[in-house]
Motif scaffolding. Sequence first.
Motif, short mmCIF file in Angstrom:
data_model
loop_
_atom_site.label_atom_id
_atom_site.label_comp_id
_atom_site.label_asym_id
_atom_site.label_seq_id
_atom_site.Cartn_x
_atom_site.Cartn_y
_atom_site.Cartn_z
N ALA A 189 -32.79 24.20 -23.45
CA ALA A 189 -31.91 23.99 -22.19
C ALA A 189 -31.75 24.95 -21.14
O ALA A 189 -32.19 24.42 -19.87
CB ALA A 189 -30.41 23.40 -23.01
N VAL A 190 -31.88 26.34 -21.92
CA VAL A 190 -31.37 27.27 -20.39
C VAL A 190 -32.99 27.29 -19.99
O VAL A 190 -33.85 27.39 -18.23
CB VAL A 190 -31.34 28.10 -20.58
N ASP A 191 -33.87 27.18 -20.77
CA ASP A 191 -35.41 27.37 -19.96
C ASP A 191 -35.87 26.27 -19.40
O ASP A 191 -36.19 26.71 -18.50
CB ASP A 191 -36.29 27.16 -21.53
N ALA A 192 -35.32 24.79 -19.10
CA ALA A 192 -36.03 23.78 -18.52
C ALA A 192 -35.40 24.10 -17.32
O ALA A 192 -35.66 23.91 -16.43
CB ALA A 192 -35.81 22.40 -19.43
N ALA A 193 -34.02 24.35 -17.64
CA ALA A 193 -33.26 24.86 -16.27
C ALA A 193 -33.73 25.94 -15.33
O ALA A 193 -33.74 25.83 -13.95
CB ALA A 193 -31.45 25.06 -16.00
N ILE A 194 -34.28 26.51 -16.14
CA ILE A 194 -34.84 27.94 -15.30
C ILE A 194 -36.30 26.89 -15.00
O ILE A 194 -36.56 28.08 -13.79
CB ILE A 194 -35.10 29.02 -16.19
N ALA A 195 -36.69 26.03 -15.31
CA ALA A 195 -38.32 25.39 -14.45
C ALA A 195 -37.94 24.82 -13.41
O ALA A 195 -38.97 24.31 -12.97
CB ALA A 195 -38.95 25.34 -15.85
N GLY A 196 -36.17 25.00 -13.12
CA GLY A 196 -36.31 23.74 -11.95
C GLY A 196 -36.28 22.18 -12.05
O GLY A 196 -35.79 21.02 -11.51
N LEU A 197 -36.02 21.94 -13.46
CA LEU A 197 -36.27 20.51 -13.57
C LEU A 197 -34.34 20.20 -13.12
O LEU A 197 -34.65 18.68 -12.83
CB LEU A 197 -36.43 20.48 -15.20
N GLY A 198 -33.72 20.79 -13.68
CA GLY A 198 -32.56 20.26 -12.98
C GLY A 198 -31.24 20.51 -13.23
O GLY A 198 -31.82 22.14 -13.93
N LEU A 199 -30.16 20.04 -13.79
CA LEU A 199 -28.95 21.13 -13.93
C LEU A 199 -28.45 20.72 -15.78
O LEU A 199 -28.93 20.01 -16.37
CB LEU A 199 -27.35 20.18 -13.25
N THR A 200 -28.41 21.89 -15.97
CA THR A 200 -27.05 21.97 -17.72
C THR A 200 -25.71 22.88 -17.58
O THR A 200 -25.97 23.17 -16.76
CB THR A 200 -28.60 22.91 -18.21
N ARG A 201 -25.48 22.61 -18.74
CA ARG A 201 -23.95 22.57 -19.04
C ARG A 201 -24.57 23.48 -20.82
O ARG A 201 -24.28 23.29 -21.21
CB ARG A 201 -22.91 21.80 -19.27
N VAL A 202 -23.91 25.16 -20.29
CA VAL A 202 -23.97 26.38 -21.47
C VAL A 202 -22.90 26.52 -21.63
O VAL A 202 -22.02 27.03 -20.28
CB VAL A 202 -24.82 26.13 -21.60
N LEU A 203 -22.61 27.75 -22.57
CA LEU A 203 -21.54 28.46 -22.24
C LEU A 203 -22.64 29.56 -21.63
O LEU A 203 -23.52 30.14 -21.16
CB LEU A 203 -21.38 28.77 -23.95
N SER A 204 -21.72 30.61 -21.25
CA SER A 204 -21.72 31.47 -20.30
C SER A 204 -22.74 32.52 -21.03
O SER A 204 -23.09 33.02 -20.18
CB SER A 204 -20.58 32.23 -19.34
N TYR A 205 -22.05 33.14 -22.36
CA TYR A 205 -23.50 34.17 -22.67
C TYR A 205 -24.02 33.71 -23.16
O TYR A 205 -25.49 34.11 -22.67
CB TYR A 205 -22.83 34.37 -24.36
N GLN A 206 -24.58 32.54 -23.42
CA GLN A 206 -25.89 31.68 -23.73
C GLN A 206 -26.75 32.22 -22.26
O GLN A 206 -28.59 31.97 -22.13
CB GLN A 206 -26.25 30.30 -23.90
N VAL A 207 -26.37 32.35 -21.55
CA VAL A 207 -27.49 32.21 -19.65
C VAL A 207 -27.35 33.76 -19.19
O VAL A 207 -27.40 34.01 -18.28
CB VAL A 207 -26.95 30.98 -18.70
N ALA A 208 -26.02 34.42 -19.72
CA ALA A 208 -25.83 35.85 -19.50
C ALA A 208 -27.10 36.46 -18.24
O ALA A 208 -27.37 37.09 -17.34
CB ALA A 208 -24.43 36.75 -20.42
#
Length: 297
Positions: free
Chosen positions: A226-245
């Motif tokens: 989910a994080v990788d797809a969001a970084i690639a600009g596909l869309g919005l994702t909702r995850v826990l803060s430590y997963q995207v620190a």
Amino acid sequence: MDRLDAMGILLAVVENGSLSAASRQLKMPLATISRKVSELEAHLGAQLITRTNRKILLTETGRSYVEAAKEILSRVEEAERVAAGEYSAVKGDLTVAAPIVFGRLHVLPVIVDFLKVHPEVDMRLALGDRFSNLVDDHIDLALRIGHLPDSNLVATKIGAVRRVVYASPDYVARHGALTHPHQLADHDCITFENVTAAHVWRFLEDGRELTAPIRSRLIVNTAEAAVDAAIAGLGLTRVLSYQVAKPVAEGLLVPLLETFEHPSLPVQLVYLPQGLVPMKLRAFVDFAAPRLRAVLR
């Protein structure tokens, strides 16, 4: 007949769901597994399991016997640990469970450092994003994110995390920043199915629950995807803060709708209550807690 050995084999059959699966786990011939169970049933004068083509089913007597056998074998294991000195020295086997991303990023480095300090300890790290059952899965210590459903567990709080909506700066530049959760219906979303629903996300507004419909352009089963797809600009994702620190610190993702999020979730190290805590467990909790608090600060 060695009754303790037979109990252990029966539990392996029950936990694995079949005689053949227990045979593979125990690396024991299927015929031996079947014979040991039959001998135990003959000794007790009662049928414990019903065999079918695909699986085994416990009889009523079998269910009662399995619960008693678990307790007996647990006490035997504890007695052996006492005799082996696990309550007076940092030694023995230790199994720790943790969520996949947090475990890989933060728990594994702590375990590596702990093992360097304590050469007589061997450890198993079980990574998974679903709560493991400490008894059934033979877990000594688990890192839990969220409020504990079982208040009987002994818990050491090490911090808190938030569940937040994130997007890449490029996506925000192309589609605009959100000011309210209802705007999510007009955006592309990436959902992590183990944590968030694929059709609605829930928020808080003025202390009241707010349900916002979403469109999932992509559904994945790991937070990393989910994080990788969001970084690639596909869309919005909702995850826990430590997963995207890390990507947030690097400017690859930005948080959105923070004022509408639920309160932070506690992060805790938990283990089953026991009269005398093994030294290996106490030592690891004392070693890990301050290090994990530092990464969650």
